[in-house]
Every structure is written in C-alpha cells, then in structure tokens.
Design a protein around this motif. Structure first.
Motif, short mmCIF file in Angstrom:
data_model
loop_
_atom_site.label_atom_id
_atom_site.label_comp_id
_atom_site.label_asym_id
_atom_site.label_seq_id
_atom_site.Cartn_x
_atom_site.Cartn_y
_atom_site.Cartn_z
N PRO A 148 0.66 -1.23 0.23
CA PRO A 148 0.29 0.11 0.12
C PRO A 148 1.20 1.47 -0.02
CG PRO A 148 0.06 -1.06 1.73
CD PRO A 148 0.56 -2.30 1.58
N THR A 149 2.05 1.21 0.25
CA THR A 149 2.76 2.29 0.42
C THR A 149 3.45 2.47 -0.93
OG1 THR A 149 4.97 0.67 0.88
CG2 THR A 149 3.78 1.42 2.85
N THR A 150 3.62 2.58 -1.86
CA THR A 150 4.21 2.81 -3.23
C THR A 150 2.94 1.93 -4.21
OG1 THR A 150 6.15 2.24 -2.63
CG2 THR A 150 5.54 3.22 -4.80
N ARG A 151 2.39 3.06 -5.23
CA ARG A 151 2.26 2.81 -5.94
C ARG A 151 2.81 1.23 -7.13
NH1 ARG A 151 -3.04 4.32 -9.14
NH2 ARG A 151 -2.80 3.84 -11.56
N GLY A 152 1.79 0.05 -7.48
CA GLY A 152 2.52 -0.13 -8.18
C GLY A 152 2.71 -1.89 -7.82
N SER A 153 3.46 -1.62 -6.35
CA SER A 153 4.27 -1.98 -5.72
C SER A 153 3.73 -3.84 -5.37
CB SER A 153 5.05 -2.02 -4.58
OG SER A 153 5.87 -0.72 -4.95
N PHE A 154 4.11 -4.62 -5.24
CA PHE A 154 3.47 -5.83 -4.98
C PHE A 154 4.32 -6.86 -3.81
CE2 PHE A 154 4.74 -6.43 -9.01
CZ PHE A 154 4.56 -8.09 -8.89
N ALA A 212 10.05 3.82 -9.85
CA ALA A 212 10.28 5.43 -11.25
C ALA A 212 8.98 4.39 -12.56
CB ALA A 212 10.95 5.31 -12.31
N GLY A 213 8.49 5.46 -12.68
CA GLY A 213 7.31 4.65 -13.99
C GLY A 213 5.55 5.25 -14.10
N GLU A 214 4.96 5.14 -14.88
CA GLU A 214 3.67 5.07 -14.03
C GLU A 214 3.24 3.63 -15.14
OE1 GLU A 214 -0.48 5.82 -12.30
OE2 GLU A 214 1.89 6.40 -12.08
N PHE A 215 3.21 3.96 -16.36
CA PHE A 215 3.00 3.02 -17.59
C PHE A 215 3.50 2.37 -17.76
CE2 PHE A 215 0.36 7.50 -18.73
CZ PHE A 215 -1.35 7.32 -18.82
N THR A 216 4.87 2.75 -17.92
CA THR A 216 6.07 1.54 -18.23
C THR A 216 6.99 1.90 -17.25
OG1 THR A 216 5.95 1.29 -20.11
CG2 THR A 216 8.20 1.47 -19.03
N GLY A 244 17.50 -11.33 -6.09
CA GLY A 244 17.06 -9.82 -6.76
C GLY A 244 17.85 -9.31 -8.19
N GLY A 245 17.21 -8.57 -7.98
CA GLY A 245 17.44 -7.97 -9.67
C GLY A 245 16.18 -6.47 -9.97
N LEU A 246 16.37 -6.19 -11.52
CA LEU A 246 15.36 -4.20 -11.36
C LEU A 246 14.44 -5.49 -13.17
CD1 LEU A 246 17.87 -2.39 -12.67
CD2 LEU A 246 16.97 -2.74 -10.26
N ALA A 247 13.51 -4.87 -12.69
CA ALA A 247 12.88 -5.23 -13.61
C ALA A 247 11.95 -4.34 -14.13
CB ALA A 247 11.90 -6.34 -13.57
N ILE A 248 11.06 -4.77 -15.76
CA ILE A 248 10.56 -3.27 -16.50
C ILE A 248 9.09 -4.13 -17.15
CG2 ILE A 248 11.93 -3.52 -18.15
CD1 ILE A 248 11.17 -0.34 -18.81
N HIS A 249 7.92 -3.41 -16.50
CA HIS A 249 7.09 -3.67 -16.94
C HIS A 249 6.26 -2.73 -17.80
CE1 HIS A 249 2.50 -4.92 -16.75
NE2 HIS A 249 2.85 -6.01 -17.78
N GLY A 250 5.92 -3.08 -18.92
CA GLY A 250 4.98 -2.51 -19.64
C GLY A 250 3.64 -2.52 -20.50
N ARG A 251 3.37 -1.99 -21.21
CA ARG A 251 1.81 -2.23 -21.79
C ARG A 251 1.92 -3.86 -22.05
NH1 ARG A 251 -2.74 1.31 -21.53
NH2 ARG A 251 -2.06 3.33 -21.14
N ALA A 252 2.77 -3.89 -22.87
CA ALA A 252 3.17 -6.03 -23.72
C ALA A 252 3.75 -6.22 -23.40
CB ALA A 252 3.40 -4.82 -25.60
N ARG A 253 4.79 -5.92 -22.54
CA ARG A 253 5.94 -6.77 -22.11
C ARG A 253 6.41 -7.11 -21.45
NH1 ARG A 253 6.79 -11.31 -23.19
NH2 ARG A 253 6.48 -10.88 -25.83
N TYR A 254 7.34 -8.21 -20.22
CA TYR A 254 7.66 -7.63 -18.98
C TYR A 254 9.26 -8.15 -19.31
CZ TYR A 254 9.36 -9.67 -14.25
OH TYR A 254 9.97 -9.39 -12.92
#
Length: 278
Positions: A148-154, A212-216, A244-254
C-alpha cells in the motif's frame, strides 16, 4: 468436450520455463532446461467453467505411447557442442490415465497479476492394463497482494507440492520431477541431481518495489526460494536461494535481469526473464 490426437516431442519440465524463453536461451547460449521424449496418442476431455465462482473443472482420458529420443547438438550462436547436455532415455511403453483438474482464478490480470489468488489441484490415475501403474497428485497456490505504501508495488507468493502417492518402485524418468533453473528453485542448475525425485515441494516469494514510471514501471525485485525433490525413503533436504534484480513492465512486455545465490551449492546464477517469475 474435446478430442485430440498427437505425435509430439514432450518434456516433463515444460512448466518450468515458457517455450519462447527456453527456445531463445537454447538458440543463443545452448542453455536448454528440459529433457525430451516422444509421446504419441490421443486424449478425450470434458471441461466446465463456473464464471461466478471463477472455477474451472476438467476431466480427461489419455492413451499414450512413450519413446526415447536420441541426443542432439543443434545450432546456437554462442554455445559449443559440449554445452548441450545429453538427453536421457525414458522407459519406452504405453500408458493410460484418467485425470482430473480444478482451477480457481481470481487474479486481476493473468499476464501480470498484482492482486488476487490462483489455486490448482490435479490428480491422475495411471493403469488400466498398460505399462505404467501409479497415482499422482499435485497442488499449487499463488497469492498476490499490493504494497500500500507505493503505487504499483506488490508481493507474490507461490507454494507447490506434488508427486507419486505411495509405492516403493521408482517412476519412469518421463514422470520424475527435476527442479532448478529459472522457475522452480532458482539459484540451482536445471536438472540438478539434488533436486530430482518422484515427489517435490517448493515455495517462492518475490517483492516488486516500483521505483519509477506510471504506464511503464521500473521495479527493484527481491526473491527468496526453498524446495526439494526426493524419492520415497530419502530425507528431505531443503535447498534455499536468495537474490534480486531489476525489472521493467509496460503495456506489452515484462523483462528483467536477476542474480540468485543457491546456498547449498554456493553458486550465483544470472537470469534474464521475459515473463514474471510466476
């Protein structure tokens, strides 16, 4: 209701890593997380969905013939012939099975869930005068909850267990569990003897922290996993991994890059992924 006839190259490890990811890893680095055999036969099935309950029930009858496939060393861009592991033989023969499956799916987005629950249970009875005679069951649960503390986190949790129900005889190789690699117990080589057996259990937790990011969105990802596969009469030895690591997610791809340390083998594994961990 449905019917299907087939002659296919099959793999008991196909659920570990998707076809696209496994094919790309094989093409570029000769990194194949699967063993293979040929399966010929037919399947008759009936399936019923209950949309209000988000439940699907499926039953089927299978009649299969299993054959070994010889080892091959296909082309790869950066791998050598010796990088391809030998493909082990299977127990050739016929198998007939009645199977049942029930699935509950309450995820908000099956392609990239951040909220909800997914549960599946399976049972198979093999026999009916064929060469293989055993009962097998498997259950899996996945839970997704937003932070709940960060939008998009889970946070995502996965627990899975299954195997042969009783009996002292070892299953044919095509029915064994071989964990490790990028999806079951990361941090360990795929097809590791430490993680091979006719029954298994493992659990994995990931935290996706949006930075970082909203849609991506860009995520910092943490991961912890524990599990084992074993034969009846063996002691269960839980193998743990952290990373651990880094990931990016947009409308089409993770997509992501991760480092995971297997504590029992004291090795660091690097993974690239084009799908979420689960």
């Amino acid at each position: 209701m449905g019917a299907n006839a087939y002659r296919v190259t099959a793999s008991p490890e196909a659920w570990h890593r998707g076809d696209l990811g496994n094919s790309l890893a094989s093409l570029f680095f000769a990194d194949d997380d699967r063993t293979y055999h040929e399966r010929t036969g037919y399947e008759l099935s009936v399936e019923k969905a209950f949309p209000l309950a988000a439940v699907t029930v499926r039953g089927s009858w299978r009649d299969d013939d299993f054959e070994s496939l010889r080892s091959r060393a296909p082309f790869s861009f950066f791998g050598d012939d010796e990088d391809w592991r030998p493909n082990p033989p299977v127990d050739d023969g016929s198998g007939r099975a009645v199977t049942g499956r029930i699935t509950l799916d309450r995820r908000n987005d099956p392609s990239f869930p951040t909220l909800g629950t997914w549960v599946e249970g399976r049972f198979e009875h093999w026999g009916f005068g064929a060469d293989f005679d055993f009962d097998w069951a498997q259950g899996q649960a996945r839970l997704y909850r937003p932070i709940p503390t960060t939008r998009g986190s889970f946070v995502a949790l996965r627990a899975m267990a299954g195997g042969r129900l009783g009996g002292s005889d070892t299953l044919a190789p095509q029915f064994l569990y071989r964990l490790g690699g990028g999806s079951s117990v990361p941090g360990y080589d795929a097809l590791n003897e430490l993680l091979t057996g006719d029954r298994m259990a493992f659990a994995t937790a990931t935290v996706h922290q949006a930075v970082a990011g909203e849609f991506t969105r860009l995520f910092l990802v943490g991961l912890a996993s524990v599990g084992d596969a074993w034969f009846e009469g063996q002691d269960v030895e839980w193998n743990t991994a952290f990373g651990g690591g880094l990931a990016i997610h947009g409308r089409a791809r993770y997509a992501g890059v991760f480092a995971v340390y297997g504590t029992e083998v004291e090795e660091l594994q690097i993974y690239t992924r084009i799908k979420p961990w689960f």
